[in-house]
Motif scaffolding. Sequence first.
Motif, PDB file in Angstrom:
ATOM      1  N   ASP A  95      22.784  48.841  64.158  1.00 58.94           N
ATOM      2  CA  ASP A  95      23.433  47.588  64.279  1.00 58.94           C
ATOM      3  C   ASP A  95      22.794  46.397  63.777  1.00 58.94           C
ATOM      4  O   ASP A  95      21.533  46.391  63.665  1.00 58.94           O
ATOM      5  CB  ASP A  95      24.182  47.358  65.548  1.00 58.94           C
ATOM      6  N   ALA A  96      23.115  45.229  63.532  1.00 64.14           N
ATOM      7  CA  ALA A  96      22.626  44.008  63.251  1.00 64.14           C
ATOM      8  C   ALA A  96      21.586  43.643  64.372  1.00 64.14           C
ATOM      9  O   ALA A  96      21.903  43.663  65.623  1.00 64.14           O
ATOM     10  CB  ALA A  96      23.657  42.900  63.258  1.00 64.14           C
ATOM     11  N   GLY A  97      20.138  43.451  63.844  1.00 64.02           N
ATOM     12  CA  GLY A  97      19.252  42.926  64.516  1.00 64.02           C
ATOM     13  C   GLY A  97      18.852  44.232  65.476  1.00 64.02           C
ATOM     14  O   GLY A  97      17.813  43.962  66.257  1.00 64.02           O
ATOM     15  N   GLU A  98      19.242  45.420  65.105  1.00 65.34           N
ATOM     16  CA  GLU A  98      18.602  46.604  65.750  1.00 65.34           C
ATOM     17  C   GLU A  98      17.689  47.485  64.832  1.00 65.34           C
ATOM     18  O   GLU A  98      18.332  47.648  63.720  1.00 65.34           O
ATOM     19  CB  GLU A  98      19.942  47.458  66.393  1.00 65.34           C
ATOM     20  N   THR A  99      16.632  47.907  65.334  1.00 66.29           N
ATOM     21  CA  THR A  99      15.965  48.901  64.391  1.00 66.29           C
ATOM     22  C   THR A  99      16.146  50.293  64.576  1.00 66.29           C
ATOM     23  O   THR A  99      16.482  50.503  65.846  1.00 66.29           O
ATOM     24  CB  THR A  99      14.498  48.576  64.259  1.00 66.29           C
ATOM     25  N   VAL A 100      15.937  51.131  63.811  1.00 65.07           N
ATOM     26  CA  VAL A 100      16.037  52.670  64.014  1.00 65.07           C
ATOM     27  C   VAL A 100      14.835  52.842  65.220  1.00 65.07           C
ATOM     28  O   VAL A 100      15.139  53.714  66.171  1.00 65.07           O
ATOM     29  CB  VAL A 100      15.314  53.289  62.810  1.00 65.07           C
ATOM     30  N   GLN A 101      13.841  52.260  65.303  1.00 59.88           N
ATOM     31  CA  GLN A 101      12.858  52.525  66.540  1.00 59.88           C
ATOM     32  C   GLN A 101      13.516  52.335  67.846  1.00 59.88           C
ATOM     33  O   GLN A 101      13.163  52.900  68.755  1.00 59.88           O
ATOM     34  CB  GLN A 101      11.605  51.908  66.330  1.00 59.88           C
ATOM     35  N   ASP A 102      14.269  51.182  67.779  1.00 59.40           N
ATOM     36  CA  ASP A 102      14.986  50.648  68.857  1.00 59.40           C
ATOM     37  C   ASP A 102      15.826  51.913  69.430  1.00 59.40           C
ATOM     38  O   ASP A 102      16.032  52.072  70.711  1.00 59.40           O
ATOM     39  CB  ASP A 102      15.843  49.496  68.693  1.00 59.40           C
ATOM     40  N   LEU A 161      18.934  43.815  59.902  1.00 57.14           N
ATOM     41  CA  LEU A 161      20.146  43.735  59.174  1.00 57.14           C
ATOM     42  C   LEU A 161      21.054  42.453  59.716  1.00 57.14           C
ATOM     43  O   LEU A 161      20.865  42.443  61.026  1.00 57.14           O
ATOM     44  CB  LEU A 161      20.988  44.940  58.996  1.00 57.14           C
ATOM     45  N   GLY A 162      21.592  41.828  58.926  1.00 54.49           N
ATOM     46  CA  GLY A 162      22.707  40.688  59.360  1.00 54.49           C
ATOM     47  C   GLY A 162      23.878  41.547  59.685  1.00 54.49           C
ATOM     48  O   GLY A 162      24.429  42.587  59.392  1.00 54.49           O
ATOM     49  N   ALA A 163      24.885  40.776  60.359  1.00 54.90           N
ATOM     50  CA  ALA A 163      25.988  41.154  61.000  1.00 54.90           C
ATOM     51  C   ALA A 163      27.170  41.748  59.653  1.00 54.90           C
ATOM     52  O   ALA A 163      27.834  42.481  59.813  1.00 54.90           O
ATOM     53  CB  ALA A 163      26.854  40.135  61.480  1.00 54.90           C
ATOM     54  N   ASP A 164      26.815  41.078  58.590  1.00 56.11           N
ATOM     55  CA  ASP A 164      27.609  41.484  57.382  1.00 56.11           C
ATOM     56  C   ASP A 164      26.976  42.795  56.717  1.00 56.11           C
ATOM     57  O   ASP A 164      27.365  43.108  55.557  1.00 56.11           O
ATOM     58  CB  ASP A 164      27.667  40.425  56.356  1.00 56.11           C
ATOM     59  N   ASP A 165      26.020  43.185  57.143  1.00 55.09           N
ATOM     60  CA  ASP A 165      25.101  44.237  56.373  1.00 55.09           C
ATOM     61  C   ASP A 165      25.498  45.646  57.218  1.00 55.09           C
ATOM     62  O   ASP A 165      24.954  46.559  56.676  1.00 55.09           O
ATOM     63  CB  ASP A 165      23.812  44.096  56.338  1.00 55.09           C
ATOM     64  N   ILE A 166      26.623  45.753  57.808  1.00 52.68           N
ATOM     65  CA  ILE A 166      26.690  47.029  58.707  1.00 52.68           C
ATOM     66  C   ILE A 166      27.792  47.571  58.143  1.00 52.68           C
ATOM     67  O   ILE A 166      29.144  47.205  58.529  1.00 52.68           O
ATOM     68  CB  ILE A 166      26.748  46.747  60.134  1.00 52.68           C
ATOM     69  N   SER A 167      27.751  48.658  57.241  1.00 50.27           N
ATOM     70  CA  SER A 167      29.075  49.266  56.641  1.00 50.27           C
ATOM     71  C   SER A 167      29.968  50.126  57.578  1.00 50.27           C
ATOM     72  O   SER A 167      31.253  50.235  57.383  1.00 50.27           O
ATOM     73  CB  SER A 167      28.694  50.088  55.358  1.00 50.27           C
ATOM     74  N   TRP A 168      29.313  50.862  58.627  1.00 50.62           N
ATOM     75  CA  TRP A 168      30.177  51.686  59.380  1.00 50.62           C
ATOM     76  C   TRP A 168      31.023  50.705  60.289  1.00 50.62           C
ATOM     77  O   TRP A 168      32.115  51.368  60.801  1.00 50.62           O
ATOM     78  CB  TRP A 168      29.222  52.554  60.070  1.00 50.62           C
TER      79      TRP A 168
END
Length: 244
Positions: A95-102, A161-168
């Motif tokens: 999600d926005a501000g979240e990494t895969v590692q998170d 990513l930003g809030a507008d970059d989350i396609s799902w």
Amino acid sequence: MTKKPTIVFCHGIWADGSCFSKVIPALQADGYEVIAVQYGLDSYEEDIAAVKRNLNRVGSPVLLVGHSYGGATITAAGTDERVVGLVFIAAVAPDAGETVQDQLNKFPSDIFNHVEAADNRAWMLPSGVEHFAGDLQKEEQKLVWATHYAPVADLFLQQKLGADDISWKSKPSWYVLATQDHTVHPDLQRWVSKRMNATVTEVDSSHVPMLSQPDIVIDVIRKAADAVANRCLKPSLQFGGGRC
């Protein structure tokens, strides 16, 4: 006449586009245009750019299919207006501000005890292949390990990513959940698939259901492709930011 979407595959780490070799021929036989993106696992930004370059090579609308880390790349690249649906296979989905590692830290898995760092890459040790593809025959496991390619060591830390970059959040999603996965923990898969409100199909599989149980994966992709194609029958209809 219903327009078939183009199906674009995005691979995970320790893999390349050939990991979809058991599902691509069946979809091609169905008449779909299919392509597998090959990116370098050098940076998240470059991998997203590679997906978008490949969108320029194919027709639209597009159904993006991402395995493992490929779920992160389709999350970002899927905001393109040509993309009308997403299929995640044992995948992460930040999600926005979240990494895969998170995400991985929330639900630790066995595979990362079988990784070594060399040349700023995170290579899978031979002992790791059982945790990656344990339901394949031994000879096929050896092939998976012999052909694997490692990401840069900090790749999982690069997703912001930003809030507008989350396609799902805006496009219909399907999820193949591998219940015997020792790479992306099944509980992580349940969490991300529930969060995105995906249509979920559980499969008794390792991390690579497209290799161990390709028929189930093919069926999910067909259903997703039919669903987005049927939505596109109405010329004026736009959904999830995508254009039909």
